[in-house]
Design a protein around this motif. Structure first.
Motif, PDB file in Angstrom:
ATOM      1  N   VAL A  26      -7.570  30.913  24.149  1.00 56.97           N
ATOM      2  CA  VAL A  26      -7.459  29.465  23.948  1.00 56.97           C
ATOM      3  C   VAL A  26      -7.790  28.763  25.256  1.00 56.97           C
ATOM      4  CG1 VAL A  26      -5.952  27.560  23.306  1.00 56.97           C
ATOM      5  CG2 VAL A  26      -5.772  29.739  22.100  1.00 56.97           C
ATOM      6  N   LYS A  28      -8.598  25.339  25.367  1.00 54.34           N
ATOM      7  CA  LYS A  28      -8.031  23.987  25.311  1.00 54.34           C
ATOM      8  C   LYS A  28      -7.270  23.833  24.004  1.00 54.34           C
ATOM      9  CE  LYS A  28      -9.388  19.206  26.074  1.00 54.34           C
ATOM     10  NZ  LYS A  28     -10.515  18.302  26.321  1.00 54.34           N
ATOM     11  N   ARG A  30      -3.835  24.313  21.354  1.00 58.84           N
ATOM     12  CA  ARG A  30      -2.867  25.337  20.915  1.00 58.84           C
ATOM     13  C   ARG A  30      -3.351  25.919  19.595  1.00 58.84           C
ATOM     14  NH1 ARG A  30       2.546  23.397  19.805  1.00 58.84           N
ATOM     15  NH2 ARG A  30       3.334  25.402  20.470  1.00 58.84           N
ATOM     16  N   GLU A  40       2.114  33.908  15.421  1.00 55.99           N
ATOM     17  CA  GLU A  40       2.067  33.907  16.885  1.00 55.99           C
ATOM     18  C   GLU A  40       1.428  32.604  17.338  1.00 55.99           C
ATOM     19  OE1 GLU A  40       3.104  36.309  18.994  1.00 55.99           O
ATOM     20  OE2 GLU A  40       3.597  37.828  17.497  1.00 55.99           O
ATOM     21  N   ILE A  41       2.052  31.929  18.300  1.00 58.17           N
ATOM     22  CA  ILE A  41       1.464  30.724  18.888  1.00 58.17           C
ATOM     23  C   ILE A  41       0.804  31.120  20.198  1.00 58.17           C
ATOM     24  CG2 ILE A  41       1.934  28.471  19.919  1.00 58.17           C
ATOM     25  CD1 ILE A  41       4.150  28.116  17.837  1.00 58.17           C
ATOM     26  N   ILE A  42      -0.463  30.719  20.351  1.00 62.71           N
ATOM     27  CA  ILE A  42      -1.219  31.013  21.559  1.00 62.71           C
ATOM     28  C   ILE A  42      -1.448  29.689  22.275  1.00 62.71           C
ATOM     29  CG2 ILE A  42      -3.303  32.067  22.518  1.00 62.71           C
ATOM     30  CD1 ILE A  42      -2.369  32.836  18.979  1.00 62.71           C
ATOM     31  N   GLU A  43      -0.920  29.612  23.483  1.00 66.33           N
ATOM     32  CA  GLU A  43      -1.015  28.394  24.286  1.00 66.33           C
ATOM     33  C   GLU A  43      -2.312  28.403  25.104  1.00 66.33           C
ATOM     34  OE1 GLU A  43       1.186  26.003  24.032  1.00 66.33           O
ATOM     35  OE2 GLU A  43       2.913  26.998  23.150  1.00 66.33           O
ATOM     36  N   GLU A  44      -2.662  27.238  25.639  1.00 67.53           N
ATOM     37  CA  GLU A  44      -3.819  27.117  26.508  1.00 67.53           C
ATOM     38  C   GLU A  44      -3.714  28.135  27.647  1.00 67.53           C
ATOM     39  OE1 GLU A  44      -5.156  23.309  28.890  1.00 67.53           O
ATOM     40  OE2 GLU A  44      -5.160  22.917  26.727  1.00 67.53           O
ATOM     41  N   GLU A  46      -3.883  31.391  27.230  1.00 73.04           N
ATOM     42  CA  GLU A  46      -3.413  32.672  26.711  1.00 73.04           C
ATOM     43  C   GLU A  46      -4.431  33.230  25.711  1.00 73.04           C
ATOM     44  OE1 GLU A  46       1.406  31.871  26.905  1.00 73.04           O
ATOM     45  OE2 GLU A  46       0.409  31.758  24.959  1.00 73.04           O
ATOM     46  N   THR A  62      -3.554  21.565  17.462  1.00 77.55           N
ATOM     47  CA  THR A  62      -3.899  20.311  18.133  1.00 77.55           C
ATOM     48  C   THR A  62      -5.243  19.828  17.589  1.00 77.55           C
ATOM     49  OG1 THR A  62      -4.871  21.609  19.937  1.00 77.55           O
ATOM     50  CG2 THR A  62      -2.634  20.805  20.272  1.00 77.55           C
ATOM     51  N   CYS A  65      -8.965  22.143  19.598  1.00 75.38           N
ATOM     52  CA  CYS A  65      -8.587  23.517  19.926  1.00 75.38           C
ATOM     53  C   CYS A  65      -9.881  24.286  20.171  1.00 75.38           C
ATOM     54  CB  CYS A  65      -7.778  24.148  18.804  1.00 75.38           C
ATOM     55  SG  CYS A  65      -7.152  25.783  19.237  1.00 75.38           S
TER      56      CYS A  65
END
Length: 93
Positions: A26, A28, A30, A40-44, A46, A62, A65
């Protein structure tokens, strides 16, 4: 292998890739990666690797993304699923 830049919007289709793993980084925004047994949440900044044969459903959390994909060049974005958003011919930059 190819490095692909994709802009995700909303929820994609449930699918899997028969013989190819995929890495989602990622850049830019989420991303939520749904699996049949968990989310699973992958943040900027990650990344997540989805092994071949594992059914998954990417969801942009978002408005913007941007995801860098690392996968074989022959990988079709919708895997074995028939979906109107399937991309066969990739653009180049």
């Amino acid at each position: 292998m190819q490095i692909k830049l994709a802009k995700f919007s909303g929820e994609f289709v449930w699918h899997f890739h028969k013989s190819k793993d995929a890495l989602f980084f990622v850049h830019k925004g989420r991303l939520l990666m749904k699996f049949r047994d968990r989310d699973e949440i992958i943040e900027e900044g990650e990344f997540i690797v989805v092994p071949h044969g594992v059914e998954h459903c990417p969801v942009a959390l978002t408005d913007t993304c941007e995801v860098v994909l690392l996968e074989p060049g022959t990988t079709v974005n919708a895997g074995a699923a028939a979906d109107g958003r399937m991309v066969i011919e990739l653009g180049q930059i």
